[in-house]
Design a protein around this motif. Sequence first.
Motif, PDB file in Angstrom:
ATOM      1  N   ALA A   1       0.824  -1.213   0.000  1.00 39.40           N
ATOM      2  CA  ALA A   1       0.000   0.000   0.000  1.00 39.40           C
ATOM      3  C   ALA A   1       0.857   1.260   0.000  1.00 39.40           C
ATOM      4  O   ALA A   1       0.563   2.231  -0.704  1.00 39.40           O
ATOM      5  CB  ALA A   1      -0.925  -0.005   1.215  1.00 39.40           C
ATOM      6  N   ALA A   2       1.941   1.240   0.766  1.00 39.35           N
ATOM      7  CA  ALA A   2       2.816   2.416   0.814  1.00 39.35           C
ATOM      8  C   ALA A   2       3.558   2.604  -0.503  1.00 39.35           C
ATOM      9  O   ALA A   2       3.679   3.733  -1.003  1.00 39.35           O
ATOM     10  CB  ALA A   2       3.815   2.280   1.958  1.00 39.35           C
ATOM     11  N   LEU A   3       4.034   1.503  -1.088  1.00 37.46           N
ATOM     12  CA  LEU A   3       4.775   1.603  -2.344  1.00 37.46           C
ATOM     13  C   LEU A   3       3.897   2.121  -3.482  1.00 37.46           C
ATOM     14  O   LEU A   3       4.396   2.743  -4.420  1.00 37.46           O
ATOM     15  CB  LEU A   3       5.358   0.225  -2.720  1.00 37.46           C
ATOM     16  CG  LEU A   3       6.513  -0.263  -1.855  1.00 37.46           C
ATOM     17  CD1 LEU A   3       6.953  -1.660  -2.289  1.00 37.46           C
ATOM     18  CD2 LEU A   3       7.689   0.706  -1.932  1.00 37.46           C
ATOM     19  N   VAL A   4       2.610   1.863  -3.402  1.00 37.89           N
ATOM     20  CA  VAL A   4       1.688   2.379  -4.427  1.00 37.89           C
ATOM     21  C   VAL A   4       1.239   3.801  -4.083  1.00 37.89           C
ATOM     22  O   VAL A   4       1.160   4.673  -4.955  1.00 37.89           O
ATOM     23  CB  VAL A   4       0.465   1.451  -4.559  1.00 37.89           C
ATOM     24  CG1 VAL A   4      -0.560   2.051  -5.516  1.00 37.89           C
ATOM     25  CG2 VAL A   4       0.891   0.077  -5.048  1.00 37.89           C
ATOM     26  N   SER A   5       0.970   4.044  -2.814  1.00 32.14           N
ATOM     27  CA  SER A   5       0.432   5.353  -2.408  1.00 32.14           C
ATOM     28  C   SER A   5       1.453   6.473  -2.597  1.00 32.14           C
ATOM     29  O   SER A   5       1.096   7.580  -3.027  1.00 32.14           O
ATOM     30  CB  SER A   5       0.002   5.306  -0.933  1.00 32.14           C
ATOM     31  OG  SER A   5      -1.033   4.378  -0.732  1.00 32.14           O
ATOM     32  N   ILE A   6       2.712   6.217  -2.262  1.00 26.04           N
ATOM     33  CA  ILE A   6       3.727   7.287  -2.308  1.00 26.04           C
ATOM     34  C   ILE A   6       3.861   7.891  -3.710  1.00 26.04           C
ATOM     35  O   ILE A   6       3.789   9.120  -3.858  1.00 26.04           O
ATOM     36  CB  ILE A   6       5.082   6.766  -1.783  1.00 26.04           C
ATOM     37  CG1 ILE A   6       4.976   6.526  -0.272  1.00 26.04           C
ATOM     38  CG2 ILE A   6       6.202   7.763  -2.076  1.00 26.04           C
ATOM     39  CD1 ILE A   6       6.201   5.826   0.319  1.00 26.04           C
ATOM     40  N   PRO A   7       4.039   7.088  -4.770  1.00 29.29           N
ATOM     41  CA  PRO A   7       4.154   7.718  -6.098  1.00 29.29           C
ATOM     42  C   PRO A   7       2.872   8.409  -6.557  1.00 29.29           C
ATOM     43  O   PRO A   7       2.935   9.421  -7.268  1.00 29.29           O
ATOM     44  CB  PRO A   7       4.535   6.553  -7.025  1.00 29.29           C
ATOM     45  CG  PRO A   7       4.199   5.325  -6.282  1.00 29.29           C
ATOM     46  CD  PRO A   7       4.324   5.642  -4.841  1.00 29.29           C
ATOM     47  N   VAL A   8       1.707   7.867  -6.165  1.00 30.78           N
ATOM     48  CA  VAL A   8       0.449   8.519  -6.547  1.00 30.78           C
ATOM     49  C   VAL A   8       0.335   9.886  -5.869  1.00 30.78           C
ATOM     50  O   VAL A   8      -0.034  10.889  -6.502  1.00 30.78           O
ATOM     51  CB  VAL A   8      -0.763   7.628  -6.186  1.00 30.78           C
ATOM     52  CG1 VAL A   8      -2.068   8.376  -6.476  1.00 30.78           C
ATOM     53  CG2 VAL A   8      -0.722   6.327  -6.966  1.00 30.78           C
TER      54      VAL A   8
END
Length: 295
Positions: free
Chosen positions: A149-156
């Motif tokens: 979730a963090a790896l996806v949320s950060i770039p978004v």
Amino acid sequence: MPRIMFLYALIAGILLGFFYALMSLGLNLGFGVLQVVNIAHGDIVVLGAYIAYELSSKAHLNPLLGMLLAVPPAVILGLLIYYAIAPALGKSADPEMLSLILFFGISQVIEALETVVFGNNQKTISASSFGSGPVHILGQAIPREYVLAALVSIPVIALVFYYLYRSRLGLATRALMSSRDDAMAVGINVGRTSAISFGIALGLAASAGALSNFILGGTNPTQGVDITTTAFAVIIIGALGSPAGTLVGGLVYGLTFQFAQTYAPSWANLVPYLLLLIVMLVKPTGLVGKRVRYA
């Protein structure tokens, strides 16, 4: 042991915080532009979760691809909702109250449609396609879902900040969030900018929905209210109408929840809202806000 528990709560809380920030960013963006609270926000998150679930379970697509495919229909829905309600809000003597009524109705319609189409049962997506077992960070076994979730949320989130601070439309959006009158005075097309921003806000909500399948343990049609409540707490803690405040609020919420979950699990759902009350009493503008915003 105390040091290990603290380190685990710290790492897991930060990772969760990025997810909560993404889940709340669309709500704050919509508030900043329209000056109204979209109480149907959580239902859009749930809709994104269902789209990702259907694409994963029926079409066997990667859940993250389902996350991307959930965004366009949500953006279109946001545009349709904006152009449907904006004229009425513009003519209303009490647009705040009218917006609450309209978004409450929209929330109920979306929830009812989700029940008819997807049923009442909880839907879950297995995270096994991203590997099995925890991820070890600084010696701590962190749930793989948190890291994902963090790896996806950060770039978004970074992409949204780039849009707001570097693109012409994003700068117009920030000007509108700062002062609607000033934005109109300098020639910004308020209607067009608001419509696009509201569409993006719903697109962000739908993208967070795909991740909520992993973080919230699945999805069902009645989750919308709880998700809206959590997102509202996050943006209040950070700062209403401030994208940066949403990031701060998300991290604070995630850390507070995770530390409570680690040391006092039965209080985990209560502690973040106690923090919300404390923030409102001590600093009503939110942790990074400079002035009180009103819906």
